[in-house]
Structure formats: structure tokens, C-alpha cells
Motif scaffolding. Structure first.
Motif, short mmCIF file in Angstrom:
data_model
loop_
_atom_site.label_atom_id
_atom_site.label_comp_id
_atom_site.label_asym_id
_atom_site.label_seq_id
_atom_site.Cartn_x
_atom_site.Cartn_y
_atom_site.Cartn_z
N SER A 76 21.76 55.63 66.15
CA SER A 76 20.81 54.53 66.37
C SER A 76 19.65 54.98 67.25
CB SER A 76 21.51 53.35 67.03
OG SER A 76 22.51 52.85 66.19
N ILE A 77 19.94 55.74 68.28
CA ILE A 77 18.88 56.25 69.14
C ILE A 77 17.93 57.15 68.34
CG2 ILE A 77 18.42 57.81 71.08
CD1 ILE A 77 20.96 56.71 72.39
N VAL A 78 18.49 58.02 67.51
CA VAL A 78 17.66 58.90 66.69
C VAL A 78 16.81 58.09 65.73
CG1 VAL A 78 17.76 60.65 64.88
CG2 VAL A 78 19.15 60.91 66.93
N ALA A 79 17.40 57.09 65.08
CA ALA A 79 16.64 56.29 64.11
C ALA A 79 15.54 55.48 64.79
CB ALA A 79 17.58 55.36 63.35
N ILE A 80 15.84 54.92 65.94
CA ILE A 80 14.87 54.06 66.62
C ILE A 80 13.69 54.87 67.13
CG2 ILE A 80 14.52 52.64 68.67
CD1 ILE A 80 17.40 51.57 68.18
N TYR A 81 13.94 56.00 67.74
CA TYR A 81 12.85 56.74 68.39
C TYR A 81 12.28 57.86 67.52
CZ TYR A 81 13.84 54.08 72.51
OH TYR A 81 13.99 53.04 73.37
N PHE A 82 13.13 58.70 66.93
CA PHE A 82 12.59 59.84 66.20
C PHE A 82 12.15 59.47 64.78
CE2 PHE A 82 15.37 62.44 69.15
CZ PHE A 82 14.31 62.70 69.99
N MET A 83 12.76 58.45 64.19
CA MET A 83 12.31 58.00 62.87
C MET A 83 11.25 56.92 63.00
SD MET A 83 15.93 58.03 60.83
CE MET A 83 15.22 57.42 59.34
N LEU A 143 11.40 53.72 64.05
CA LEU A 143 11.71 52.33 63.72
C LEU A 143 11.28 51.35 64.81
CD1 LEU A 143 15.19 52.51 61.99
CD2 LEU A 143 12.95 52.19 60.95
N ARG A 144 11.12 51.83 66.01
CA ARG A 144 10.74 50.94 67.11
C ARG A 144 9.33 50.38 66.93
NH1 ARG A 144 10.81 52.08 73.59
NH2 ARG A 144 10.14 50.00 74.15
N TYR A 145 8.44 51.17 66.36
CA TYR A 145 7.04 50.78 66.28
C TYR A 145 6.59 50.45 64.86
CZ TYR A 145 7.15 52.92 70.88
OH TYR A 145 7.48 53.23 72.17
N THR A 146 7.51 50.30 63.94
CA THR A 146 7.11 50.05 62.55
C THR A 146 7.06 48.56 62.25
OG1 THR A 146 9.39 50.18 61.78
CG2 THR A 146 8.10 52.22 61.75
N THR A 147 6.69 48.26 61.02
CA THR A 147 6.61 46.87 60.57
C THR A 147 8.02 46.31 60.36
OG1 THR A 147 6.54 47.51 58.26
CG2 THR A 147 4.43 47.35 59.42
N PRO A 148 8.14 45.00 60.36
CA PRO A 148 9.46 44.40 60.11
C PRO A 148 10.04 44.78 58.75
CG PRO A 148 8.01 42.78 61.09
CD PRO A 148 7.17 43.99 60.81
N LEU A 149 9.19 44.99 57.76
CA LEU A 149 9.68 45.36 56.43
C LEU A 149 10.39 46.71 56.47
CD1 LEU A 149 9.92 44.74 53.45
CD2 LEU A 149 7.70 45.84 53.11
N THR A 150 9.87 47.65 57.23
CA THR A 150 10.52 48.96 57.34
C THR A 150 11.88 48.82 58.02
OG1 THR A 150 8.34 49.97 57.54
CG2 THR A 150 10.21 51.32 58.15
N VAL A 195 13.78 46.17 57.89
CA VAL A 195 14.66 45.54 56.90
C VAL A 195 15.16 46.58 55.91
CG1 VAL A 195 14.67 43.93 54.95
CG2 VAL A 195 13.68 43.23 57.13
N VAL A 196 14.30 47.49 55.49
CA VAL A 196 14.71 48.54 54.56
C VAL A 196 15.76 49.45 55.19
CG1 VAL A 196 13.90 50.60 53.33
CG2 VAL A 196 12.59 48.49 53.21
N ALA A 197 15.59 49.78 56.48
CA ALA A 197 16.58 50.62 57.16
C ALA A 197 17.93 49.91 57.26
CB ALA A 197 16.07 50.99 58.55
N VAL A 198 17.91 48.63 57.60
CA VAL A 198 19.16 47.86 57.68
C VAL A 198 19.78 47.70 56.29
CG1 VAL A 198 20.11 45.59 58.24
CG2 VAL A 198 18.52 46.69 59.81
N ALA A 199 18.95 47.51 55.27
CA ALA A 199 19.47 47.39 53.91
C ALA A 199 20.14 48.69 53.46
CB ALA A 199 18.35 47.01 52.95
N GLY A 200 19.57 49.82 53.88
CA GLY A 200 20.20 51.10 53.57
C GLY A 200 21.57 51.22 54.21
N LEU A 201 21.70 50.78 55.45
CA LEU A 201 23.01 50.80 56.11
C LEU A 201 23.98 49.83 55.44
CD1 LEU A 201 21.97 50.98 59.85
CD2 LEU A 201 23.05 52.76 58.48
#
Length: 101
Positions: free
Chosen positions: A52-59, A61-68, A70-76
Motif C-alpha cells: 500500500s505504501i508503494v502504491a500510494i507514493y511510488f505509483m 495514487l496519492r495525487y491522482t484523480t478519483p477515477l485512477t 477507483v481503477v486501482a481498487v477495482a484491480g484489487l
């Protein structure tokens, strides 16, 4: 000229680095003690936290749009569906007899 993307300070990356090092130390510590049936859930919990830390900061996700997000959560969610289907297949294989046994 303004930047459309936020610039992450170096201190955030250093904090993430320290958090991942602490997570690695926790993983090593958890692997060195016997917790019985809790070994796997503890290891998976630490792994999910580090992922989660890697996804939030290095990918980003912290600064992206809500749609992105949602796509990450949908993938999980899809991954959990696949795990569930695979486990249901694996756990029910012994229900039918195998010819010749």
C-alpha cells in the motif's frame, strides 16, 4: 509556468524509505518467531501494508484523480475474485473421486 503535477518533497520519500525498512525489519522479526497459525496472516498483513505504501507514493495514487483510485481498487477487487475462484477450485477437488484410486 505552473506544474500540473505536485512535486513531492524529498523528506516524504525518505519517510517512505524508512517505513519500508521498518516493514522489512518487521517481516524478518515475524519470520523468526513462531506464532502458530498466525504466521501467515501476520506476514500477509505486513506485505499488504508495504504494498500500500508503494502504491500510494511510488505509483502516485496519492495525487491522482478519483477515477485512477477507483481503477486501482477495482484491480484489487478483481484479484480477490480470482483468488476466491482459484481457492474454491483447489478446495473442492477432493469432492469427486479420481478413477483408479
Amino acid at each position: 509556468m505552473s506544474s500540473a503535477h505536485p512535486i513531492t518533497p524529498v523528506r516524504v520519500y525518505l519517510a517512505v524509505f524508512v517505513a519500508l525498512l521498518v516493514g522489512t525489519a518487521l517481516t524478518v522479526f515475524a519470520a523468526s518467531i513462531d506464532m502458530g497459525a498466525m504466521n501467515t496472516p501476520v506476514a500477509l498483513g505486513i506485505a499488504v501494508a508495504k504494498a500500500s505504501i508503494v502504491a500510494i507514493y511510488f505509483m502516485g495514487l496519492r495525487y491522482t484523480t478519483p477515477l485512477t483510485k477507483v481503477v486501482a481498487v477495482a484491480g484489487l477487487f478483481w484479484l480477490f475474485i480470482m483468488f476466491g475462484l482459484s481457492m474454491s477450485d483447489y478446495l473442492t477437488r477432493s469432492w469427486m473421486g479420481v478413477p483408479g484410486r
